[in-house]
Motif scaffolding. Structure first.
Motif, mmCIF file in Angstrom:
data_model
loop_
_atom_site.group_PDB
_atom_site.id
_atom_site.type_symbol
_atom_site.label_atom_id
_atom_site.label_comp_id
_atom_site.label_asym_id
_atom_site.label_seq_id
_atom_site.Cartn_x
_atom_site.Cartn_y
_atom_site.Cartn_z
ATOM 1 N N ALA A 219 0.837 -1.196 0.000
ATOM 2 C CA ALA A 219 0.000 0.000 0.000
ATOM 3 C C ALA A 219 0.877 1.253 0.000
ATOM 4 O O ALA A 219 2.012 1.234 0.484
ATOM 5 N N SER A 220 0.339 2.320 -0.534
ATOM 6 C CA SER A 220 1.041 3.592 -0.548
ATOM 7 C C SER A 220 1.395 4.004 0.880
ATOM 8 O O SER A 220 0.564 3.950 1.778
ATOM 9 N N GLY A 221 2.649 4.377 1.080
ATOM 10 C CA GLY A 221 3.102 4.809 2.383
ATOM 11 C C GLY A 221 3.537 3.692 3.316
ATOM 12 O O GLY A 221 4.062 3.952 4.395
ATOM 13 N N ALA A 222 3.306 2.434 2.931
ATOM 14 C CA ALA A 222 3.723 1.311 3.781
ATOM 15 C C ALA A 222 5.244 1.186 3.738
ATOM 16 O O ALA A 222 5.859 1.335 2.689
ATOM 17 N N ARG A 223 5.845 0.916 4.864
ATOM 18 C CA ARG A 223 7.308 0.773 4.955
ATOM 19 C C ARG A 223 7.665 -0.699 4.744
ATOM 20 O O ARG A 223 7.946 -1.444 5.684
ATOM 21 N N VAL A 224 7.614 -1.124 3.475
ATOM 22 C CA VAL A 224 7.955 -2.492 3.097
ATOM 23 C C VAL A 224 9.260 -2.443 2.309
ATOM 24 O O VAL A 224 9.389 -1.663 1.360
ATOM 25 N N LEU A 225 10.224 -3.269 2.711
ATOM 26 C CA LEU A 225 11.532 -3.297 2.061
ATOM 27 C C LEU A 225 11.762 -4.656 1.393
ATOM 28 O O LEU A 225 11.334 -5.685 1.909
ATOM 29 N N VAL A 226 12.448 -4.637 0.256
ATOM 30 C CA VAL A 226 12.914 -5.863 -0.397
ATOM 31 C C VAL A 226 14.416 -5.721 -0.562
ATOM 32 O O VAL A 226 14.891 -4.769 -1.191
ATOM 33 N N ASN A 227 15.143 -6.623 0.062
ATOM 34 C CA ASN A 227 16.605 -6.580 0.069
ATOM 35 C C ASN A 227 17.135 -5.223 0.546
ATOM 36 O O ASN A 227 18.103 -4.687 0.015
ATOM 37 N N GLY A 228 16.447 -4.662 1.547
ATOM 38 C CA GLY A 228 16.876 -3.409 2.152
ATOM 39 C C GLY A 228 16.413 -2.147 1.454
ATOM 40 O O GLY A 228 16.664 -1.047 1.935
ATOM 41 N N LEU A 229 15.739 -2.294 0.324
ATOM 42 C CA LEU A 229 15.291 -1.125 -0.442
ATOM 43 C C LEU A 229 13.779 -0.976 -0.373
ATOM 44 O O LEU A 229 13.049 -1.965 -0.476
ATOM 45 N N PRO A 230 13.279 0.256 -0.231
ATOM 46 C CA PRO A 230 11.830 0.453 -0.181
ATOM 47 C C PRO A 230 11.177 0.187 -1.533
ATOM 48 O O PRO A 230 11.791 0.383 -2.587
ATOM 49 N N ILE A 231 9.949 -0.269 -1.481
ATOM 50 C CA ILE A 231 9.156 -0.454 -2.703
ATOM 51 C C ILE A 231 8.568 0.915 -3.037
ATOM 52 O O ILE A 231 7.614 1.361 -2.403
ATOM 53 N N THR A 232 9.129 1.595 -4.010
ATOM 54 C CA THR A 232 8.744 2.982 -4.284
ATOM 55 C C THR A 232 7.525 3.122 -5.193
ATOM 56 O O THR A 232 6.861 4.147 -5.159
#
Length: 92
Positions: free
Chosen positions: A50-63
């Motif tokens: 979701a927009s604004g969710a702090r989800v990371l993949v391999n340390g990088l945010p899903i922008t």
């Protein structure tokens, strides 16, 4: 042919355990979900957040709100606990 996709979770005190991704969709929490694209044998998996969710993949945010997952990707949800995506075939 790839192995079936799994999501590894640290289920303390039992340690890391794989969960078979045998459906088309899996909700991870209230802000993110995995979705299978294609048939079981040639599937790609995407992680949607979701927009604004702090989800990371391999340390990088899903922008942009979605990312195609690759074998051994680390996923971190807002809770901070890591999950690992895998397409390797499990040993029997």
């Amino acid at each position: 042919m790839r192995g079936m996709a799994h999501l590894w979770r640290d289920n303390e005190p039992d340690g890391w355990t794989p969960a078979l991704l045998d459906g088309d969709r899996l909700g991870l929490d209230s802000s993110s979900a995995l979705r299978r694209l294609g048939d079981v044998n040639g599937a790609a998996w995407m992680l949607f957040a979701a927009s604004g969710a702090r989800v990371l993949v391999n340390g990088l945010p899903i922008t942009i709100g979605a990312v195609v997952l690759s074998d051994r990707d680390e996923i971190r949800l807002p809770s901070g606990r890591p999950l690992y995506f895998s397409t390797e075939t499990l040993a029997v």
